[in-house]
Design an enzyme around this catalytic site. Structure first.
Site, PDB file in Angstrom:
ATOM      1  CB  CYS A  33      -0.964   0.011   1.184  1.00  0.00           C
ATOM      2  SG  CYS A  33      -0.168   0.240   2.782  1.00  0.00           S
ATOM      3  CB  CYS A 102      -3.606   3.406   8.122  1.00  0.00           C
ATOM      4  SG  CYS A 102      -3.555   3.550   6.337  1.00  0.00           S
TER       5      CYS A 102
END
Length: 166
Positions: A33, A102
């Site tokens: 990512c 995240c």
């Protein structure tokens, strides 16, 4: 859609930077990512006196790093080790499903910085970074819920432990 709090921490991140001669450093990232987080800590009397971060990544990654630094400063090391990804996502008013990872990276990077500090104190060889996640690795049958960190099936849409939508 991002909450106002996520946008505030993205546009005005708190505690960005580096601590010179830090007591502990934690690095973690996911090349798949593109997010890479680095946390620096200063410890005094078993409390996090200062926490700084440098993050390369999306707006959610920056917001998560900023929020984690805010949550951690002033806490004892044990209290900071108990900060979970779900705490971060909740404090930010939620994150889109595809950005919940995240919060895992951020909490884990902080924990690595604390582990680095503790290893240094005991004279153990410290490793300031965890191997970057291989984004091409095969997924296992189970994954972790981004809110409660319990094992769930990768196809689950609602966690059976915390009843949060995944």
């Amino acid at each position: 859609m991002y909450s106002d709090k996520v946008m505030d921490h993205f546009m005005n991140p708190r505690n960005v930077g580096e601590i010179k001669s830090p007591d502990g450093i934690g690095r973690l990232g996911n090349p798949a990512c593109g997010d890479i987080m680095e946390f620096y800590i200063r410890v005094k009397d078993d409390r996090l006196k200062d926490v700084k971060f440098k993050t390369f990544g999306c707006g959610a990654a920056i917001s998560v790093s900023s929020m984690i630094s805010e949550l951690a400063i002033g806490k004892t090391l044990d209290e900071a080790m108990s900060i979970k990804n779900s705490d971060v996502a909740e404090e930010l008013g939620g994150l889109p499903k595809n950005k919940l990872h995240c919060s895992n990276l951020g909490a884990d990077a902080l924990h690595l910085a604390i582990e680095d500090y503790r290893k240094k104190k005991t004279g153990e060889k410290s490793s300031i970074s965890k191997k970057l996640t291989d984004g091409n690795a095969k997924k296992t049958a189970d994954e972790k819920c981004s809110y409660c960190n319990k094992n769930i099936s990768k196809d689950t849409e609602v966690c059976s432990f915390c009843n949060k939508e995944i």
